[in-house]
Design an enzyme around this catalytic site. Structure first.
Site, PDB file in Angstrom:
ATOM      1  N   ASP A   1      -0.587   4.278   0.828  1.00 18.11           N
ATOM      2  CA  ASP A   1      -1.123   5.219   1.811  1.00 18.11           C
ATOM      3  C   ASP A   1      -0.424   5.046   3.154  1.00 18.11           C
ATOM      4  O   ASP A   1       0.100   3.979   3.478  1.00 18.11           O
ATOM      5  CB  ASP A   1      -2.639   5.067   1.965  1.00 18.11           C
ATOM      6  CG  ASP A   1      -3.063   3.685   2.435  1.00 18.11           C
ATOM      7  OD1 ASP A   1      -2.443   2.685   2.009  1.00 18.11           O
ATOM      8  OD2 ASP A   1      -4.016   3.586   3.239  1.00 18.11           O
TER       9      ASP A   1
ATOM     10  N   HIS B   1       3.738   3.821  12.603  1.00 19.91           N
ATOM     11  CA  HIS B   1       2.634   4.677  13.057  1.00 19.91           C
ATOM     12  C   HIS B   1       3.063   5.656  14.151  1.00 19.91           C
ATOM     13  O   HIS B   1       2.220   6.373  14.697  1.00 19.91           O
ATOM     14  CB  HIS B   1       1.445   3.839  13.562  1.00 19.91           C
ATOM     15  CG  HIS B   1       0.768   3.036  12.498  1.00 19.91           C
ATOM     16  ND1 HIS B   1      -0.530   2.604  12.612  1.00 19.91           N
ATOM     17  CD2 HIS B   1       1.202   2.580  11.296  1.00 19.91           C
ATOM     18  CE1 HIS B   1      -0.871   1.906  11.528  1.00 19.91           C
ATOM     19  NE2 HIS B   1       0.188   1.887  10.719  1.00 19.91           N
TER      20      HIS B   1
ATOM     21  N   GLU C   1      -5.195   0.851   2.624  1.00 22.22           N
ATOM     22  CA  GLU C   1      -4.914  -0.196   3.605  1.00 22.22           C
ATOM     23  C   GLU C   1      -5.003   0.346   5.016  1.00 22.22           C
ATOM     24  O   GLU C   1      -5.474  -0.331   5.926  1.00 22.22           O
ATOM     25  CB  GLU C   1      -3.525  -0.801   3.356  1.00 22.22           C
ATOM     26  CG  GLU C   1      -3.282  -2.135   4.064  1.00 22.22           C
ATOM     27  CD  GLU C   1      -2.763  -2.003   5.490  1.00 22.22           C
ATOM     28  OE1 GLU C   1      -2.772  -3.008   6.217  1.00 22.22           O
ATOM     29  OE2 GLU C   1      -2.339  -0.890   5.888  1.00 22.22           O
ATOM     30  N   GLU C   2      -4.551   1.579   5.194  1.00 21.69           N
ATOM     31  CA  GLU C   2      -4.548   2.177   6.527  1.00 21.69           C
ATOM     32  C   GLU C   2      -5.915   2.744   6.916  1.00 21.69           C
ATOM     33  O   GLU C   2      -6.124   3.119   8.059  1.00 21.69           O
ATOM     34  CB  GLU C   2      -3.497   3.292   6.607  1.00 21.69           C
ATOM     35  CG  GLU C   2      -2.068   2.845   6.352  1.00 21.69           C
ATOM     36  CD  GLU C   2      -1.495   1.991   7.473  1.00 21.69           C
ATOM     37  OE1 GLU C   2      -2.256   1.611   8.381  1.00 21.69           O
ATOM     38  OE2 GLU C   2      -0.289   1.694   7.431  1.00 21.69           O
TER      39      GLU C   2
ATOM     40  N   HIS D   1       0.832  -1.208   0.000  1.00 19.64           N
ATOM     41  CA  HIS D   1       0.000   0.000   0.000  1.00 19.64           C
ATOM     42  C   HIS D   1       0.862   1.252   0.000  1.00 19.64           C
ATOM     43  O   HIS D   1       1.916   1.302   0.638  1.00 19.64           O
ATOM     44  CB  HIS D   1      -0.948   0.009   1.201  1.00 19.64           C
ATOM     45  CG  HIS D   1      -0.281  -0.033   2.546  1.00 19.64           C
ATOM     46  ND1 HIS D   1       0.043   1.111   3.253  1.00 19.64           N
ATOM     47  CD2 HIS D   1       0.105  -1.064   3.332  1.00 19.64           C
ATOM     48  CE1 HIS D   1       0.598   0.768   4.409  1.00 19.64           C
ATOM     49  NE2 HIS D   1       0.652  -0.536   4.485  1.00 19.64           N
TER      50      HIS D   1
ATOM     51  N   ASP E   1       6.435   1.582   7.074  1.00 19.47           N
ATOM     52  CA  ASP E   1       5.088   1.063   6.785  1.00 19.47           C
ATOM     53  C   ASP E   1       4.415   1.879   5.697  1.00 19.47           C
ATOM     54  O   ASP E   1       3.676   2.798   6.011  1.00 19.47           O
ATOM     55  CB  ASP E   1       4.265   1.061   8.072  1.00 19.47           C
ATOM     56  CG  ASP E   1       2.927   0.380   7.933  1.00 19.47           C
ATOM     57  OD1 ASP E   1       2.712  -0.303   6.917  1.00 19.47           O
ATOM     58  OD2 ASP E   1       2.097   0.525   8.839  1.00 19.47           O
TER      59      ASP E   1
ATOM     60  N   GLU F   1       4.460  -5.854   4.447  1.00 21.21           N
ATOM     61  CA  GLU F   1       4.256  -5.281   5.776  1.00 21.21           C
ATOM     62  C   GLU F   1       5.506  -5.469   6.636  1.00 21.21           C
ATOM     63  O   GLU F   1       6.210  -6.476   6.520  1.00 21.21           O
ATOM     64  CB  GLU F   1       3.052  -5.932   6.461  1.00 21.21           C
ATOM     65  CG  GLU F   1       1.711  -5.585   5.851  1.00 21.21           C
ATOM     66  CD  GLU F   1       1.324  -4.126   6.054  1.00 21.21           C
ATOM     67  OE1 GLU F   1       1.927  -3.448   6.903  1.00 21.21           O
ATOM     68  OE2 GLU F   1       0.416  -3.661   5.353  1.00 21.21           O
TER      69      GLU F   1
END
Length: 382
Positions: free
Chosen positions: A75, A355, A140-141, A73, A106, A169
């Site tokens: 995003d 994150h 995805e997020e 992903h 990520d 991931e």
């Protein structure tokens, strides 16, 4: 490789270019365009797939044979308080061997490593067997409604089957490649509304307290042994994440309580069994309730096979270390791909800062990851 040369590799340069794009979910911010340009240059055929407000693409190289798909992903999650970042989160910065920026771990670092691994592999094996594909989304997020799941449906409608899927991931814990995820637990969420009767605390006989009503049931659910897990999965867990009730006044019995809870469950159970057992406990305690369920994904497991063997061998060859197979952690888009029958693995950089403020990844790890991916391609398709 010297520190300076490690910073100037194609993998690190592409990772920096991707991090510089503020692709906060569901925005792609032209990251996919950058990837597509690189893939088309080495012979991939690309189809852009926009569902709702989400950009996705499917790219494939080769005419026949088994498909090895890289999934990921573009995003990223929001930055949080910018004042707490040591550097601008969308200005990639290398300091002391670490690349800082939102998405570094990520998972823009993995995306860069996937691209450069394919470039290296195809240069060495232009007539490789099988097919190489990319399944990339910008959802995805976020809700994950118009992303990978929609692309998988689109592929199934065309009878396009992925045999092996490598999700980028961040699976590693301390050193790149020390852990790969060969499965994930299922995730079943619920929103519970407990219905009472509002009243004065001095006249409890004229009220029905929903907190008192639900408390024994929640206590039983929290202490329940849902299963004992198995050799691949830990026991199923039950967690209450939110509990809200009351008017704010100290002399009012609330008329309603709202509870949000989640099961992370193993292959020993199904979502339907968990629902049945939950309803049985609530009914046993005479709870008056409404309950809404949300199944984010069923558990999946990729047992020993070609993909596991290729990843273990590649990590050993490039790093010299033995890897650990794990199913711990949260859900990923692998949950949408595994039900098609594909072998699915997650292999990416260290996840210690994902994150977080000052998210970062080792530049050496990104270069190593590209080498691991390239070696896996060689194991499966050379």
């Amino acid at each position: 490789m010297t520190n300076e040369s490690a910073h100037n590799t194609p993998t690190v340069k592409l990772a920096c270019d991707l991090i510089a794009q503020p692709s906060v979910t569901p925005e792609d911010a032209h990251c996919q365009r950058m990837m597509i340009e690189r893939l088309e240059a080495i012979g991939f055929k690309v189809e852009n797939l926009r569902f709702g407000d989400v950009d996705n693409f499917w790219a494939i190289r080769g005419e026949s044979g088994p498909i090895l798909a890289f999934a990921g992903h573009t995003d990223v999650v929001p930055t949080g308080d910018l004042g707490k970042w040591a550097t601008d989160p969308f200005t990639p910065t290398i300091k002391d061997g670490m690349l800082y920026g939102r998405g570094a771990a990520d998972m823009k670092g993995s995306l860069a490593a996937m691209i450069t691994a394919c470039e290296s592999f195809i240069a060495a094996h232009p007539n490789h067997t099988g097919r190489i594909a990319f399944l990339i989304t910008s959802d995805e997020e976020g809700p994950a409604i118009n992303g990978t799941v929609k692309v998988v449906e689109w592929l199934e409608a065309r009878n396009e089957k992925i045999k092996w899927c490598l999700v980028g991931e961040p699976s590693s814990t301390t050193l790149v490649g020390d852990v790969i995820k060969n499965g994930r637990r299922g995730s079943l969420g619920a929103e519970l509304i407990v219905k009472g009767v509002q009243g004065h605390v001095a006249y409890p006989h004229l009220a029905v307290n929903p907190i008192h009503m639900i408390a024994p049931a929640l206590a039983e659910m929290a202490s329940e042994t849902w299963d004992n897990g198995n050799e691949f999965f830990p026991p199923t867990s039950f967690q209450v994440s939110n509990f809200n009730s009351g008017t704010g006044a100290t002399n009012v019995v609330p008329g309603e309580a709202n509870v949000v809870f989640n099961f992370r469950f193993s292959t020993e159970l199904t979502a339907d069994i968990l629902k049945q057992r939950t309803h049985a406990i609530l009914d046993k305690h005479n709870v008056n309730y409404d309950l809404k369920w949300n199944l984010s994904g069923e558990p999946f497991l990729t047992a020993e096979g070609e993909l596991v063997a290729a990843s273990v061998a590649a990590i050993k060859k490039i790093t010299g270390r033995d890897t650990e197979l794990s199913t711990a952690g949260g859900t990923s888009d692998g949950r949408f791909i595994a039900p098609t029958g594909a072998q699915v693995l997650e292999l990416g950089p260290v996840n210690a800062t994902i994150h977080q403020i000052n998210e970062c990844v080792s530049v050496d790890d990104l270069n190593t990851l590209s080498d691991i991916y390239c070696t896996m391609l060689t194991e499966l398709l050379a």
